[in-house]
Design a protein around this motif. Structure first.
Motif, PDB file in Angstrom:
ATOM      1  N   LEU A 214      48.863  21.934  69.016  1.00 60.41           N
ATOM      2  CA  LEU A 214      50.866  23.345  68.726  1.00 60.41           C
ATOM      3  C   LEU A 214      51.292  23.004  70.278  1.00 60.41           C
ATOM      4  O   LEU A 214      52.275  22.625  69.884  1.00 60.41           O
ATOM      5  N   SER A 215      50.420  23.062  70.936  1.00 58.41           N
ATOM      6  CA  SER A 215      50.836  23.349  72.523  1.00 58.41           C
ATOM      7  C   SER A 215      51.532  22.072  72.995  1.00 58.41           C
ATOM      8  O   SER A 215      52.565  21.723  73.905  1.00 58.41           O
ATOM      9  N   THR A 216      51.726  20.577  72.545  1.00 59.22           N
ATOM     10  CA  THR A 216      51.273  19.482  73.093  1.00 59.22           C
ATOM     11  C   THR A 216      53.032  18.865  71.941  1.00 59.22           C
ATOM     12  O   THR A 216      53.688  18.234  72.233  1.00 59.22           O
ATOM     13  N   THR A 217      52.591  18.974  70.381  1.00 58.85           N
ATOM     14  CA  THR A 217      53.756  19.296  69.963  1.00 58.85           C
ATOM     15  C   THR A 217      54.388  19.691  68.894  1.00 58.85           C
ATOM     16  O   THR A 217      55.857  19.318  68.718  1.00 58.85           O
ATOM     17  N   ALA A 218      54.111  21.291  69.337  1.00 62.30           N
ATOM     18  CA  ALA A 218      55.217  21.729  69.240  1.00 62.30           C
ATOM     19  C   ALA A 218      55.584  22.992  70.071  1.00 62.30           C
ATOM     20  O   ALA A 218      54.397  24.410  68.760  1.00 62.30           O
ATOM     21  N   PRO A 219      55.527  23.197  71.160  1.00 60.86           N
ATOM     22  CA  PRO A 219      55.195  24.573  72.025  1.00 60.86           C
ATOM     23  C   PRO A 219      55.794  25.643  72.088  1.00 60.86           C
ATOM     24  O   PRO A 219      55.559  26.751  72.468  1.00 60.86           O
ATOM     25  N   SER A 339      61.729   8.709  68.396  1.00 67.67           N
ATOM     26  CA  SER A 339      60.799   9.845  67.824  1.00 67.67           C
ATOM     27  C   SER A 339      60.960  10.574  67.086  1.00 67.67           C
ATOM     28  O   SER A 339      61.437   9.804  65.839  1.00 67.67           O
ATOM     29  N   VAL A 340      59.306  11.213  67.227  1.00 71.32           N
ATOM     30  CA  VAL A 340      59.112  10.696  65.058  1.00 71.32           C
ATOM     31  C   VAL A 340      58.272  12.825  65.400  1.00 71.32           C
ATOM     32  O   VAL A 340      57.887  13.136  66.766  1.00 71.32           O
ATOM     33  N   ASP A 341      59.316  13.159  64.691  1.00 70.99           N
ATOM     34  CA  ASP A 341      58.753  14.926  65.044  1.00 70.99           C
ATOM     35  C   ASP A 341      57.662  15.228  64.139  1.00 70.99           C
ATOM     36  O   ASP A 341      57.224  15.209  63.369  1.00 70.99           O
ATOM     37  N   ASP A 342      55.722  14.630  64.818  1.00 72.19           N
ATOM     38  CA  ASP A 342      54.468  15.401  64.379  1.00 72.19           C
ATOM     39  C   ASP A 342      55.007  15.971  64.206  1.00 72.19           C
ATOM     40  O   ASP A 342      53.383  16.447  63.459  1.00 72.19           O
ATOM     41  N   TRP A 343      55.054  17.646  64.243  1.00 73.03           N
ATOM     42  CA  TRP A 343      54.771  18.567  63.435  1.00 73.03           C
ATOM     43  C   TRP A 343      54.879  18.634  62.404  1.00 73.03           C
ATOM     44  O   TRP A 343      54.012  19.197  61.041  1.00 73.03           O
ATOM     45  N   ALA A 344      56.395  18.507  62.041  1.00 72.90           N
ATOM     46  CA  ALA A 344      56.581  18.052  60.751  1.00 72.90           C
ATOM     47  C   ALA A 344      56.105  17.678  59.771  1.00 72.90           C
ATOM     48  O   ALA A 344      56.017  17.922  58.465  1.00 72.90           O
ATOM     49  N   ALA A 345      55.389  16.258  60.264  1.00 72.67           N
ATOM     50  CA  ALA A 345      54.500  15.566  59.464  1.00 72.67           C
ATOM     51  C   ALA A 345      53.361  16.214  58.879  1.00 72.67           C
ATOM     52  O   ALA A 345      52.677  16.232  58.325  1.00 72.67           O
ATOM     53  N   SER A 346      52.864  16.502  60.065  1.00 69.28           N
ATOM     54  CA  SER A 346      51.494  17.514  60.461  1.00 69.28           C
ATOM     55  C   SER A 346      51.599  18.516  59.159  1.00 69.28           C
ATOM     56  O   SER A 346      50.675  19.586  58.859  1.00 69.28           O
ATOM     57  N   TYR A 347      52.243  19.343  59.429  1.00 65.80           N
ATOM     58  CA  TYR A 347      52.710  20.892  58.616  1.00 65.80           C
ATOM     59  C   TYR A 347      52.855  20.361  56.828  1.00 65.80           C
ATOM     60  O   TYR A 347      52.279  21.266  56.231  1.00 65.80           O
ATOM     61  N   GLU A 348      53.230  19.332  56.629  1.00 60.82           N
ATOM     62  CA  GLU A 348      53.352  18.069  55.560  1.00 60.82           C
ATOM     63  C   GLU A 348      52.171  18.425  54.612  1.00 60.82           C
ATOM     64  O   GLU A 348      52.025  18.819  53.449  1.00 60.82           O
TER      65      GLU A 348
END
Length: 394
Positions: A214-219, A339-348
């Motif tokens: 989270l600290s790196t993808t969605a701080p 750019s890719v929203d890694d957190w959105a994909a991870s949460y999905e």
């Protein structure tokens, strides 16, 4: 600029859209009337501005009133499958007049990705029809729905652009705006029956690897808000897929207060959560992003989620299920996307894990089990034990 407002199945694979969930729980004697308590946020009321930075501004006093008025107006021409009261008060002492209904908003999500010379903006609202029986003092169940708004534009969205998008989703009158979807769901839903035994998500923890990710993808994500959202999401999937009445993760003053106000005894009643017969603990162990290769058109990534799930009986401390569950989801990214929203994909991928697990909980023979759980006699035996437990809660 292209704009799309859609409803989406909560368990859709990354990048795909489908119809929202239609739940058909077991029926008991239907109440004479259900008392509508309006729209409110789930989770901790004090954290609503963190959890819902845009919707909390949209649904101020006037915004909430607009949603409630729109629902009431639309029900005149598109009635619910049961009687909904806006003007009368119920009674906590009378089982046929003790059920309240709220439009409970669980989550808002904003995602922006840069693709070539355009920006893809995706906004999401997760909500549910939430039924509560004040005589039995328990949540009866929820019917989840998700709205997606997609906007493709030539420049990054401003804060005002994002706010306007959420305002249109929440207050609009289009076929897929929140009030319209809520009314459409009411036409299909039945009032869930009370459970004889209660399940509840009692705790959610974030492992060190998850916090590092989270600290790196969605701080900007608030850990406490996220834990509450995860508990609510898991509970919704379990309720929908197994047709169960699930006790809430935490008491909510906003929803509890508005629901209690719909009853003649409501002013003296505080929404409290009964003791659960079985408690669920979720430890989000971590997330992974794996590069699967490239071609002239796309890059392919797999996003993985890992959760340690425990279901136990608190009085005896007997553990019915305790295993690590894993889930992968594929995302194709155009080579022009910078750019890719890694957190959105991870949460999905996490939501997909919850959906698949809560479906397979009573189907140990599911092919998904082979890839998601350890291939051991112990894991298989525990899944069978969990299936029997769930059946006893219906």
């Amino acid at each position: 600029m292209m704009q799309f407002l859609r409803r989406r199945h909560a368990a859709a694979v990354l990048g795909m859209f489908a119809a929202f969930i239609c739940l058909s729980p077991a029926r008991a004697a239907a109440p004479d009337v259900v008392y509508f308590a309006g729209i409110a946020f789930t989770g901790d009321a004090a954290a609503s501005e963190k959890a819902f930075p845009h919707l909390s501004r949209v649904l101020d006093t006037n915004g909430s009133s607009q949603v409630n008025a729109s629902i009431r107006d639309q029900l005149k021409t598109h009635p619910a499958a049961f009687s909904v009261s806006f003007d009368q008060l119920g009674s906590i002492k009378d089982a046929s007049h003790s059920v309240a209904l709220a439009l409970a908003v669980d989550r808002e999500t904003t995602s922006v990705e840069h693709i070539g010379d355009t920006y893809k903006v995706r906004l999401e609202i997760a909500a549910q029809l939430l039924f509560f029986d004040f005589k039995e003092k328990q949540v009866l169940g929820g019917f989840p729905l998700i709205l997606d708004y997609v906007d493709v534009r030539g420049a990054p969205p401003s804060e005002d652009d994002v706010l306007a998008g959420f305002r249109g989703m929440a207050l609009g009158t289009s076929a897929h705006a929140l009030p319209t979807e809520f009314v459409a769901m009411l036409a299909k839903a039945s009032v869930p029956s009370a459970a004889t035994r209660h399940l509840r998500v009692a705790s959610v923890t974030l492992a060190d690897k998850t916090r590092q990710y989270l600290s790196t993808t969605a701080p900007t994500i608030d850990a406490d808000v996220l834990r509450t959202q995860i508990a609510q999401e898991f509970g919704k999937y379990l309720a929908a897929n197994q047709k169960l009445a699930i006790l809430p993760y935490s008491s909510n003053k906003a929803i509890g207060g508005s629901m209690a106000a719909r009853f003649v005894e409501g002013e003296a009643y505080q929404l409290k959560i009964p003791e659960a017969d079985y408690e669920i603990s979720l430890d989000v162990a971590g997330f992974k992003k794996v590069d699967q290769g490239h071609n002239n058109v796309n890059s392919i990534f797999i996003y993985g989620s890992f959760v340690d799930a425990t279901i136990r009986e608190p009085l005896s401390n007997h553990v019915y299920f305790q295993q690590r569950i894993r889930q992968g989801a594929t995302k194709e990214v155009p080579v022009t996307q910078t750019s890719v929203d890694d957190w959105a994909a991870s949460y999905e991928s996490l939501l997909l894990l919850f959906n698949n697990f809560t479906q397979a909980a009573t189907n140990p023979a599911s092919p998904w089990v082979k890839s998601a759980l350890p291939d051991s006699p112990d894991a298989k035996a525990q899944l069978s034990s969990l299936a029997e437990l769930i059946k006893s809660c219906r």
